[in-house]
Write an enzyme that holds these catalytic residues in place. Structure first.
Site, PDB file in Angstrom:
ATOM      1  N   ASP A 112      -7.876  20.163  16.505  1.00 27.15           N
ATOM      2  CA  ASP A 112      -7.611  18.845  17.084  1.00 27.15           C
ATOM      3  C   ASP A 112      -8.136  17.721  16.193  1.00 27.15           C
ATOM      4  OD1 ASP A 112      -6.601  17.178  18.978  1.00 27.15           O
ATOM      5  OD2 ASP A 112      -7.879  17.870  20.622  1.00 27.15           O
TER       6      ASP A 112
ATOM      7  N   ASN B 243       2.840  15.688  23.335  1.00 31.85           N
ATOM      8  CA  ASN B 243       3.239  15.915  21.935  1.00 31.85           C
ATOM      9  C   ASN B 243       4.085  17.177  21.784  1.00 31.85           C
ATOM     10  OD1 ASN B 243       1.852  13.631  21.174  1.00 31.85           O
ATOM     11  ND2 ASN B 243      -0.042  14.752  20.730  1.00 31.85           N
TER      12      ASN B 243
ATOM     13  N   LYS C 203      -8.276  -2.753  15.284  1.00 34.08           N
ATOM     14  CA  LYS C 203      -7.201  -3.554  15.885  1.00 34.08           C
ATOM     15  C   LYS C 203      -7.757  -4.373  17.059  1.00 34.08           C
ATOM     16  CE  LYS C 203      -3.321  -3.664  15.062  1.00 34.08           C
ATOM     17  NZ  LYS C 203      -2.527  -4.485  14.103  1.00 34.08           N
TER      18      LYS C 203
ATOM     19  N   ALA D  25       0.750  -6.819   9.122  1.00 33.64           N
ATOM     20  CA  ALA D  25      -0.037  -6.181   8.061  1.00 33.64           C
ATOM     21  C   ALA D  25      -1.249  -5.478   8.635  1.00 33.64           C
ATOM     22  CB  ALA D  25      -0.479  -7.230   7.039  1.00 33.64           C
TER      23      ALA D  25
ATOM     24  N   ASP E  44      -1.304  -0.432  21.864  1.00 37.52           N
ATOM     25  CA  ASP E  44      -1.874  -0.026  23.165  1.00 37.52           C
ATOM     26  C   ASP E  44      -3.180   0.746  22.977  1.00 37.52           C
ATOM     27  OD1 ASP E  44      -0.822   2.353  22.122  1.00 37.52           O
ATOM     28  OD2 ASP E  44       0.331   2.879  23.904  1.00 37.52           O
ATOM     29  N   GLU E  45      -3.457   1.186  21.738  1.00 36.95           N
ATOM     30  CA  GLU E  45      -4.631   2.041  21.528  1.00 36.95           C
ATOM     31  C   GLU E  45      -5.945   1.291  21.747  1.00 36.95           C
ATOM     32  OE1 GLU E  45      -4.300   4.797  18.265  1.00 36.95           O
ATOM     33  OE2 GLU E  45      -2.122   4.658  18.296  1.00 36.95           O
TER      34      GLU E  45
ATOM     35  N   GLU F  48      -3.706  -1.466   8.178  1.00 39.24           N
ATOM     36  CA  GLU F  48      -3.790  -0.020   7.994  1.00 39.24           C
ATOM     37  C   GLU F  48      -3.518   0.545   9.375  1.00 39.24           C
ATOM     38  OE1 GLU F  48      -4.199   1.804   5.325  1.00 39.24           O
ATOM     39  OE2 GLU F  48      -4.427   0.104   3.956  1.00 39.24           O
ATOM     40  N   SER F  49      -2.600   1.536   9.466  1.00 35.60           N
ATOM     41  CA  SER F  49      -2.062   1.848  10.795  1.00 35.60           C
ATOM     42  C   SER F  49      -2.199   3.300  11.241  1.00 35.60           C
ATOM     43  CB  SER F  49      -0.578   1.463  10.832  1.00 35.60           C
ATOM     44  OG  SER F  49       0.180   2.341  10.026  1.00 35.60           O
TER      45      SER F  49
ATOM     46  N   LEU G 117       3.650  11.392  13.644  1.00 32.90           N
ATOM     47  CA  LEU G 117       4.126  12.645  14.243  1.00 32.90           C
ATOM     48  C   LEU G 117       5.633  12.893  14.065  1.00 32.90           C
ATOM     49  CD1 LEU G 117       3.440  15.168  15.989  1.00 32.90           C
ATOM     50  CD2 LEU G 117       4.179  13.830  17.960  1.00 32.90           C
TER      51      LEU G 117
ATOM     52  N   THR H  47       0.858  -1.188   0.000  1.00 37.83           N
ATOM     53  CA  THR H  47       0.000   0.000   0.000  1.00 37.83           C
ATOM     54  C   THR H  47       0.897   1.243   0.000  1.00 37.83           C
ATOM     55  OG1 THR H  47      -0.006   0.285   2.403  1.00 37.83           O
ATOM     56  CG2 THR H  47      -1.653  -1.240   1.484  1.00 37.83           C
TER      57      THR H  47
HETATM   58  P1  NAD Z   1       2.807   0.676   8.350  1.00 36.61           P
HETATM   59  O1  NAD Z   1       1.539   1.338   7.939  1.00 36.61           O
HETATM   60  O2  NAD Z   1       4.094   1.386   8.230  1.00 36.61           O
HETATM   61  O3  NAD Z   1       2.962  -0.710   7.546  1.00 36.61           O
HETATM   62  C1  NAD Z   1       1.885  -1.570   7.325  1.00 36.61           C
HETATM   63  C2  NAD Z   1       2.310  -2.534   6.206  1.00 36.61           C
HETATM   64  O4  NAD Z   1       1.231  -3.460   6.001  1.00 36.61           O
HETATM   65  C3  NAD Z   1       2.555  -1.830   4.870  1.00 36.61           C
HETATM   66  O5  NAD Z   1       3.748  -2.323   4.301  1.00 36.61           O
HETATM   67  C4  NAD Z   1       1.339  -2.230   4.026  1.00 36.61           C
HETATM   68  O6  NAD Z   1       1.618  -2.307   2.637  1.00 36.61           O
HETATM   69  C5  NAD Z   1       1.008  -3.590   4.597  1.00 36.61           C
HETATM   70  N1  NAD Z   1      -0.390  -3.965   4.380  1.00 36.61           N
HETATM   71  C6  NAD Z   1      -1.498  -3.184   4.555  1.00 36.61           C
HETATM   72  N2  NAD Z   1      -2.598  -3.889   4.247  1.00 36.61           N
HETATM   73  C7  NAD Z   1      -2.193  -5.140   3.886  1.00 36.61           C
HETATM   74  C8  NAD Z   1      -2.864  -6.315   3.474  1.00 36.61           C
HETATM   75  N3  NAD Z   1      -4.211  -6.355   3.361  1.00 36.61           N
HETATM   76  N4  NAD Z   1      -2.135  -7.411   3.171  1.00 36.61           N
HETATM   77  C9  NAD Z   1      -0.781  -7.385   3.263  1.00 36.61           C
HETATM   78  N5  NAD Z   1      -0.082  -6.287   3.640  1.00 36.61           N
HETATM   79  C10 NAD Z   1      -0.791  -5.185   3.954  1.00 36.61           C
HETATM   80  O7  NAD Z   1       2.542   0.212   9.864  1.00 36.61           O
HETATM   81  P2  NAD Z   1       3.576   0.037  11.058  1.00 36.61           P
HETATM   82  O8  NAD Z   1       3.660   1.305  11.793  1.00 36.61           O
HETATM   83  O9  NAD Z   1       4.774  -0.649  10.556  1.00 36.61           O
HETATM   84  O10 NAD Z   1       2.727  -0.963  11.979  1.00 36.61           O
HETATM   85  C11 NAD Z   1       2.844  -2.378  11.820  1.00 36.61           C
HETATM   86  C12 NAD Z   1       1.909  -3.056  12.809  1.00 36.61           C
HETATM   87  O11 NAD Z   1       2.236  -2.653  14.127  1.00 36.61           O
HETATM   88  C13 NAD Z   1       0.445  -2.698  12.604  1.00 36.61           C
HETATM   89  O12 NAD Z   1      -0.312  -3.867  12.822  1.00 36.61           O
HETATM   90  C14 NAD Z   1       0.153  -1.662  13.687  1.00 36.61           C
HETATM   91  O13 NAD Z   1      -1.184  -1.714  14.089  1.00 36.61           O
HETATM   92  C15 NAD Z   1       1.086  -2.138  14.781  1.00 36.61           C
HETATM   93  N6  NAD Z   1       1.568  -1.098  15.709  1.00 36.61           N
HETATM   94  C16 NAD Z   1       2.123   0.051  15.225  1.00 36.61           C
HETATM   95  C17 NAD Z   1       2.616   1.004  16.115  1.00 36.61           C
HETATM   96  C18 NAD Z   1       3.263   2.282  15.631  1.00 36.61           C
HETATM   97  O14 NAD Z   1       3.559   3.165  16.442  1.00 36.61           O
HETATM   98  N7  NAD Z   1       3.547   2.428  14.350  1.00 36.61           N
HETATM   99  C19 NAD Z   1       2.524   0.775  17.484  1.00 36.61           C
HETATM  100  C20 NAD Z   1       1.951  -0.417  17.950  1.00 36.61           C
HETATM  101  C21 NAD Z   1       1.490  -1.349  17.043  1.00 36.61           C
HETATM  102  P1  TYD Z   2       0.551   9.599  15.464  1.00 39.38           P
HETATM  103  O1  TYD Z   2       2.007   9.587  15.136  1.00 39.38           O
HETATM  104  O2  TYD Z   2      -0.436   9.734  14.347  1.00 39.38           O
HETATM  105  O3  TYD Z   2       0.266   8.286  16.318  1.00 39.38           O
HETATM  106  P2  TYD Z   2      -1.069   7.851  17.152  1.00 39.38           P
HETATM  107  O4  TYD Z   2      -2.208   8.668  16.724  1.00 39.38           O
HETATM  108  O5  TYD Z   2      -1.205   6.414  16.732  1.00 39.38           O
HETATM  109  O6  TYD Z   2      -0.717   8.016  18.588  1.00 39.38           O
HETATM  110  O7  TYD Z   2       0.281  10.776  16.477  1.00 39.38           O
HETATM  111  C1  TYD Z   2       0.986  10.838  17.712  1.00 39.38           C
HETATM  112  C2  TYD Z   2       0.397  12.005  18.494  1.00 39.38           C
HETATM  113  O8  TYD Z   2       0.739  13.221  17.813  1.00 39.38           O
HETATM  114  C3  TYD Z   2      -1.121  11.974  18.578  1.00 39.38           C
HETATM  115  O9  TYD Z   2      -1.523  12.464  19.854  1.00 39.38           O
HETATM  116  C4  TYD Z   2      -1.572  12.944  17.496  1.00 39.38           C
HETATM  117  C5  TYD Z   2      -0.438  13.965  17.455  1.00 39.38           C
HETATM  118  N1  TYD Z   2      -0.171  14.575  16.127  1.00 39.38           N
HETATM  119  C6  TYD Z   2      -0.042  15.963  16.028  1.00 39.38           C
HETATM  120  O10 TYD Z   2      -0.158  16.706  17.022  1.00 39.38           O
HETATM  121  N2  TYD Z   2       0.239  16.492  14.798  1.00 39.38           N
HETATM  122  C7  TYD Z   2       0.360  15.733  13.678  1.00 39.38           C
HETATM  123  O11 TYD Z   2       0.570  16.281  12.573  1.00 39.38           O
HETATM  124  C8  TYD Z   2       0.245  14.301  13.801  1.00 39.38           C
HETATM  125  C9  TYD Z   2       0.381  13.406  12.597  1.00 39.38           C
HETATM  126  C10 TYD Z   2      -0.019  13.770  15.056  1.00 39.38           C
END
Ligand code: NAD
Ligand code: TYD
Length: 359
Positions: A293, A261, A166, A84, A137-138, A86-87, A202, A38
């Site tokens: 916000d 933040n 999730k 995998a 954790d969300e 949408e995050s 962020l 994606t």
């Molecule tokens: P990201 O959005 O960077 O990556 C997601 C990946 O999944 C992408 O490469 C995308 O192409 C792939 N993908 C999406 N839909 C798919 C599908 N239907 N089939 C196969 N691949 C698909 O996300 P990330 O930040 O790397 O997060 C990875 C995982 O960790 C997620 O499950 C997210 O919920 C979890 N997570 C993320 C954070 C964070 O801070 N980023 C924290 C805790 C948990």
């Molecule tokens: P984000 O990185 O989107 O992670 P999550 O929403 O999963 O915690 O955002 C982290 C925090 O930063 C969240 O409280 C929203 C805030 N934020 C901003 O203040 N400005 C921004 O442009 C973005 C993307 C997030």
């Protein structure tokens, strides 16, 4: 014994860091990366292992049962790690459907494909097999300033379309263990940051906007709190859960780095002032702009990671200040990667999300 592992979503931020980390720890492994590629994916995240014969990237959807069955039968993995998804919360507010498709239905189909494959294994292979589901954790919802941090027994109370999807996936994983005996473990991690993170989140957004001389958008009053973990520490935690975690258990992963933040944004500005000072001698903090916000914006997340520490002996290596310095330096050192991910889709996203948020 050579380990064979299927990673889903491995071309995204955490998945790519995980695959690189996994190969460092297990160089003889065979790793198959199933990724839909994606907007959030970048196969170049894994450029350094493209020519490794033990690494295979397959473009596809976790919900494609025919493809997933083929891959499982061909590669016979002993481990599946499901990243995998949408995050991004803001995208889930603008368009929740993709979150339901991938995070809920995709996880369901992946569990069903995995179950069919797992049933075909020998008894000893079935016992050794692991399906690790990576969650957040969300799912626990929002804390007030004095609430204790989330533990593994905190009730689920998701508030955004992302966290609801999730949470649903976590429930499915739990049910596939309870009902069918599938050997699953689930991890719920706090906010990650580090190299390779797509600049819609962020920390990378603020770094790149600062360098571009753009506004640094802070939602609301900037006092929402997140608990930050350096991505390499998340990867080591997942390896630890795979090797020592108990089947059917969930593990909270976090770095005990609660910050508002606005504090995070100010720390990024200070680092950039030191590492890449602005031409006019002023601080990047001049660019901070408070904007409208996020809808339903969760006030505070905090993870209690005692179970990981006490039961599995895991500890994060980075503090927020060491991890943030490495992260800022990585974005400064990788302008080619940065330019590649700034696709048309990314520009459209900025116009839609931040166009609406002007104060
Ligand atoms: P990201 O959005 O960077 O990556 C997601 C990946 O999944 C992408 O490469 C995308 O192409 C792939 N993908 C999406 N839909 C798919 C599908 N239907 N089939 C196969 N691949 C698909 O996300 P990330 O930040 O790397 O997060 C990875 C995982 O960790 C997620 O499950 C997210 O919920 C979890 N997570 C993320 C954070 C964070 O801070 N980023 C924290 C805790 C948990
Ligand atoms: P984000 O990185 O989107 O992670 P999550 O929403 O999963 O915690 O955002 C982290 C925090 O930063 C969240 O409280 C929203 C805030 N934020 C901003 O203040 N400005 C921004 O442009 C973005 C993307 C997030």
């Amino acid at each position: 014994m050579i380990k064979r592992i299927l990673v889903t979503g491995g071309a995204g931020f955490i998945g790519a860091n995980f695959i690189l980390d996994w190969f460092m720890a297990n160089p003889d492994s065979v790793v198959v990366n199933l990724d839909k590629l994606t907007y959030a994916a970048n196969p170049n995240n894994l450029k350094s292992i493209h020519n490794n014969p033990r690494y295979q990237l397959v473009r596809g959807d976790i919900g494609d049962r025919v493809l997933v069955a083929e891959l499982l039968n061909k590669y016979q993995p002993q481990i599946i790690v499901n990243f995998a998804a949408e995050s991004h919360v803001d995208r889930s507010i603008h368009g929740p459907e993709a979150f339901m498709q991938t995070n809920v239905m995709g996880t369901f189909y992946l569990l069903e494909s995995t179950r069919q494959y797992w049933l075909s294994l020998s008894a000893s292979e079935q016992i050794a097999f692991r399906f690790l589901h990576v969650s957040t954790d969300e799912v626990y919802g929002s804390l007030t300033p004095n609430d204790p941090a989330f533990t593994e027994t905190t009730a689920y109370a998701p508030n955004s379309p992302y966290s609801a999807s999730k949470a649903a996936s976590d429930h499915l994983v739990r049910a596939w263990h309870h009902t069918y005996g599938l050997p699953v473990v689930t991890t719920n991690c706090s906010n990650n940051y580090g190299a390779l993170q797509f600049p819609e989140k962020l920390i990378p957004l603020i770094i790149l906007n600062a360098l571009d001389g753009k506004a640094l958008p802070v939602y609301g009053d900037g006092l929402n709190v997140r608990d930050w973990l350096y991505v390499a520490d998340h990867c080591s935690a997942i390896r630890r859960v795979l090797s020592h975690g108990q089947i059917g258990q969930t593990y909270n992963i976090g770095g005990a780095n609660e910050l508002s933040n606005i504090d995070v944004v100010r720390q990024i500005c200070q680092l950039l002032d030191e590492l890449r000072p602005r031409g006019d001698g002023l601080s990047y903090a001049q660019q901070i702009t408070f904007v409208a916000d996020r809808l339903g914006h969760d006030r505070r997340y905090a993870i209690n990671a005692e179970k990981m520490v006490d039961e599995l002996g895991w500890r994060p290596e980075e503090t927020f200040s060491t991890g943030l310095r490495k992260t800022v330096q990585w974005y400064l050192d990788n302008p080619v990667w940065v330019n590649e991910v700034r696709s048309g889709d990314y520009r459209q996203w900025l116009t839609m999300n931040y166009g609406e948020k002007k104060e």
